[in-house]
Motif scaffolding. Sequence first.
Motif, PDB file in Angstrom:
ATOM      1  N   LEU A   1      13.559  39.352  16.686  1.00  0.00           N
ATOM      2  CA  LEU A   1      14.786  39.969  17.185  1.00  0.00           C
ATOM      3  C   LEU A   1      15.606  40.658  16.102  1.00  0.00           C
ATOM      4  CD1 LEU A   1      15.992  37.171  19.657  1.00  0.00           C
ATOM      5  CD2 LEU A   1      14.927  39.365  20.234  1.00  0.00           C
ATOM      6  N   THR A   2      15.352  40.296  14.834  1.00  0.00           N
ATOM      7  CA  THR A   2      16.211  40.815  13.757  1.00  0.00           C
ATOM      8  C   THR A   2      15.469  41.668  12.736  1.00  0.00           C
ATOM      9  OG1 THR A   2      15.805  38.879  12.376  1.00  0.00           O
ATOM     10  CG2 THR A   2      17.721  38.793  13.858  1.00  0.00           C
ATOM     11  N   GLY A   3      14.144  41.526  12.638  1.00  0.00           N
ATOM     12  CA  GLY A   3      13.434  42.199  11.552  1.00  0.00           C
ATOM     13  C   GLY A   3      13.527  41.439  10.239  1.00  0.00           C
ATOM     14  N   LEU A   4      14.258  40.316  10.232  1.00  0.00           N
ATOM     15  CA  LEU A   4      14.282  39.463   9.038  1.00  0.00           C
ATOM     16  C   LEU A   4      12.965  38.690   8.979  1.00  0.00           C
ATOM     17  CD1 LEU A   4      17.882  37.980   9.503  1.00  0.00           C
ATOM     18  CD2 LEU A   4      17.219  39.653   7.765  1.00  0.00           C
ATOM     19  N   ARG A   5      12.605  38.222   7.775  1.00  0.00           N
ATOM     20  CA  ARG A   5      11.479  37.309   7.645  1.00  0.00           C
ATOM     21  C   ARG A   5      12.021  35.977   7.154  1.00  0.00           C
ATOM     22  NH1 ARG A   5       6.681  40.966   6.682  1.00  0.00           N
ATOM     23  NH2 ARG A   5       7.674  42.987   6.988  1.00  0.00           N
ATOM     24  N   PHE A   6      11.389  34.918   7.588  1.00  0.00           N
ATOM     25  CA  PHE A   6      11.855  33.585   7.196  1.00  0.00           C
ATOM     26  C   PHE A   6      10.707  32.847   6.537  1.00  0.00           C
ATOM     27  CE2 PHE A   6      14.413  34.923  10.821  1.00  0.00           C
ATOM     28  CZ  PHE A   6      15.700  34.720  10.349  1.00  0.00           C
ATOM     29  N   GLU A   7      11.011  32.214   5.427  1.00  0.00           N
ATOM     30  CA  GLU A   7       9.970  31.551   4.650  1.00  0.00           C
ATOM     31  C   GLU A   7      10.455  30.153   4.296  1.00  0.00           C
ATOM     32  OE1 GLU A   7       8.641  32.128   0.142  1.00  0.00           O
ATOM     33  OE2 GLU A   7       8.513  33.989   1.313  1.00  0.00           O
ATOM     34  N   GLN A   8       9.667  29.147   4.686  1.00  0.00           N
ATOM     35  CA  GLN A   8      10.080  27.772   4.390  1.00  0.00           C
ATOM     36  C   GLN A   8       9.785  27.438   2.936  1.00  0.00           C
ATOM     37  OE1 GLN A   8       8.270  24.677   6.760  1.00  0.00           O
ATOM     38  NE2 GLN A   8       9.754  23.141   6.081  1.00  0.00           N
ATOM     39  N   VAL A   9      10.740  26.781   2.293  1.00  0.00           N
ATOM     40  CA  VAL A   9      10.540  26.300   0.924  1.00  0.00           C
ATOM     41  C   VAL A   9      10.815  24.800   0.909  1.00  0.00           C
ATOM     42  CG1 VAL A   9      11.123  28.513  -0.164  1.00  0.00           C
ATOM     43  CG2 VAL A   9      12.936  26.852   0.295  1.00  0.00           C
ATOM     44  N   ALA A  10      10.406  24.146  -0.178  1.00  0.00           N
ATOM     45  CA  ALA A  10      10.648  22.701  -0.283  1.00  0.00           C
ATOM     46  C   ALA A  10      12.148  22.453  -0.237  1.00  0.00           C
ATOM     47  CB  ALA A  10      10.058  22.184  -1.596  1.00  0.00           C
ATOM     48  N   LYS A  11      12.509  21.225   0.123  1.00  0.00           N
ATOM     49  CA  LYS A  11      13.928  20.933   0.281  1.00  0.00           C
ATOM     50  C   LYS A  11      14.700  21.250  -0.997  1.00  0.00           C
ATOM     51  CE  LYS A  11      14.437  16.170  -1.205  1.00  0.00           C
ATOM     52  NZ  LYS A  11      14.684  14.785  -0.857  1.00  0.00           N
ATOM     53  N   GLY A  12      15.922  21.688  -0.815  1.00  0.00           N
ATOM     54  CA  GLY A  12      16.718  22.109  -1.959  1.00  0.00           C
ATOM     55  C   GLY A  12      17.225  23.506  -1.734  1.00  0.00           C
ATOM     56  N   ARG A  13      17.404  24.246  -2.790  1.00  0.00           N
ATOM     57  CA  ARG A  13      18.050  25.558  -2.683  1.00  0.00           C
ATOM     58  C   ARG A  13      17.269  26.509  -1.789  1.00  0.00           C
ATOM     59  NH1 ARG A  13      22.518  26.731  -5.498  1.00  0.00           N
ATOM     60  NH2 ARG A  13      22.365  28.892  -4.857  1.00  0.00           N
ATOM     61  N   ALA A  14      17.972  26.992  -0.771  1.00  0.00           N
ATOM     62  CA  ALA A  14      17.373  27.963   0.131  1.00  0.00           C
ATOM     63  C   ALA A  14      18.517  28.748   0.755  1.00  0.00           C
ATOM     64  CB  ALA A  14      16.552  27.255   1.207  1.00  0.00           C
ATOM     65  N   ASP A  15      18.190  29.894   1.326  1.00  0.00           N
ATOM     66  CA  ASP A  15      19.247  30.686   1.977  1.00  0.00           C
ATOM     67  C   ASP A  15      19.830  29.918   3.161  1.00  0.00           C
ATOM     68  OD1 ASP A  15      19.000  32.966   0.303  1.00  0.00           O
ATOM     69  OD2 ASP A  15      17.162  33.521   1.373  1.00  0.00           O
ATOM     70  N   ILE A  16      18.946  29.211   3.860  1.00  0.00           N
ATOM     71  CA  ILE A  16      19.394  28.422   5.004  1.00  0.00           C
ATOM     72  C   ILE A  16      18.953  26.980   4.790  1.00  0.00           C
ATOM     73  CG2 ILE A  16      19.216  28.095   7.507  1.00  0.00           C
ATOM     74  CD1 ILE A  16      18.544  31.122   7.683  1.00  0.00           C
ATOM     75  N   GLU A  17      19.911  26.085   4.692  1.00  0.00           N
ATOM     76  CA  GLU A  17      19.593  24.684   4.442  1.00  0.00           C
ATOM     77  C   GLU A  17      19.905  23.872   5.686  1.00  0.00           C
ATOM     78  OE1 GLU A  17      21.544  23.672   0.774  1.00  0.00           O
ATOM     79  OE2 GLU A  17      20.327  25.089  -0.362  1.00  0.00           O
TER      80      GLU A  17
END
Length: 407
Positions: free
Chosen positions: A287-303
């Motif tokens: 719906l947005t054209g954004l991509r989302f990438e999971q990272v290990a817990k800790g610093r991320a754009d979305i926590e």
Amino acid sequence: MTALLMATPVGASSADATPRAGIGVRIDAALNVSPSTYTPGRPLDVAISGTLTTTALRDVVCHSLTLTASRGALPLITRYASTDRTPQLTGESHTQEVSALLDMEPDDLPASGPITVTVDLECSPMDAKGNWDVLDAVSQRIASGRIQPASGTVALSTRWLFPDDDEREVRPVTVSVTASAPITISVSRGSKTVWKATSSKATYQAAIPLARTQQSGTYRVRVTMGGSTTTTDFRVSRGWAPIYDSVAAWPRCSTLTWSYDPAGAPRGGDIGVADDVATVLKRYAELTGLRFEQVAKGRADIEIGWAPAAWEDGAEAAGGASEKDGVLASGVLTMFTNSEWATTAGFGVRGRGALLYHEIGHILGLGHVSDDRLLMYPVHTFGQSPLVPQQGDIAGLRELYRPQSCR
Ligand SMILES: [Zn+2]
């Protein structure tokens, strides 16, 4: 620009013959007010500063300033400020720097005409022990000044555009013009003029008819006055609202990282959270054209994580992002540990899927709407409320992210 506030000499007038009736000091004030003009519809901070000398005619403490703005006989706002409150014995002279602020919101300001600002000094007699009482205060005008509306300014009220929870109504855009010559106002959307008005008054205020601004998009207000044109844009968004007063979004077409931290999750309550989030983000990527990438817990754009309920109002989760200059960052989604909804996996009627969609909607820039058929309506009724983004929600995301141009 500054305008001098003329000090009114009090002098040792005959009124001082009766000590209780007079203010008890001789006043010598040189105060400035700034600015000297205001724009209707915009906030105004009136700064009052300068030197105040008081010479005690009896034992006295001058303790307060009363700042009042008025339009004609109509008081608009009053503020109080302290002086330095130096006790003065009879005959003593005291000089202090005065600095006070009269802050006015757009609602406090008139649509036209000069504002009068007055400054009154309040002094109370002091007894032999140095005591004084604010109730004994006598006040004296020490300064007054005028603030004129700026000539040829256009102010636009667009607060109606994004109705919030408390205010479930749509109000028309109001255009306020202070003019030094006859004006023509036109409102257009694209190349189409939707509304026109003319005025030869010094001030002009009108509501743009709602019926003329029904379609979503950017509208341009053009005010022409004596050969010069001022333009102001406003947006109409139907079916969605931004999370902040103005539109804010993550950088278009970008990749955002997200992390899930199960710490503090209720026993058995976090089964499938990461999968559910991934499902939600897959749809939001479309719906947005954004991509989302999971990272290990800790610093991320979305926590994403858990916490005990922050409020007593029965909220199930909270989601949001910080905003600077229209750009969102630092998204946080917190599920509350006592929420049955948050602890129920999946996308069934009672599953946390709809909760995640709603909160991540906030993180992506969507605010609450007053239409209960939409995902971003603030109250969820099981079995009735939508479980996934609806047309208005999707329109908002399209407007924020223009996904069709991301490749
Ligand atoms: Zn919400």
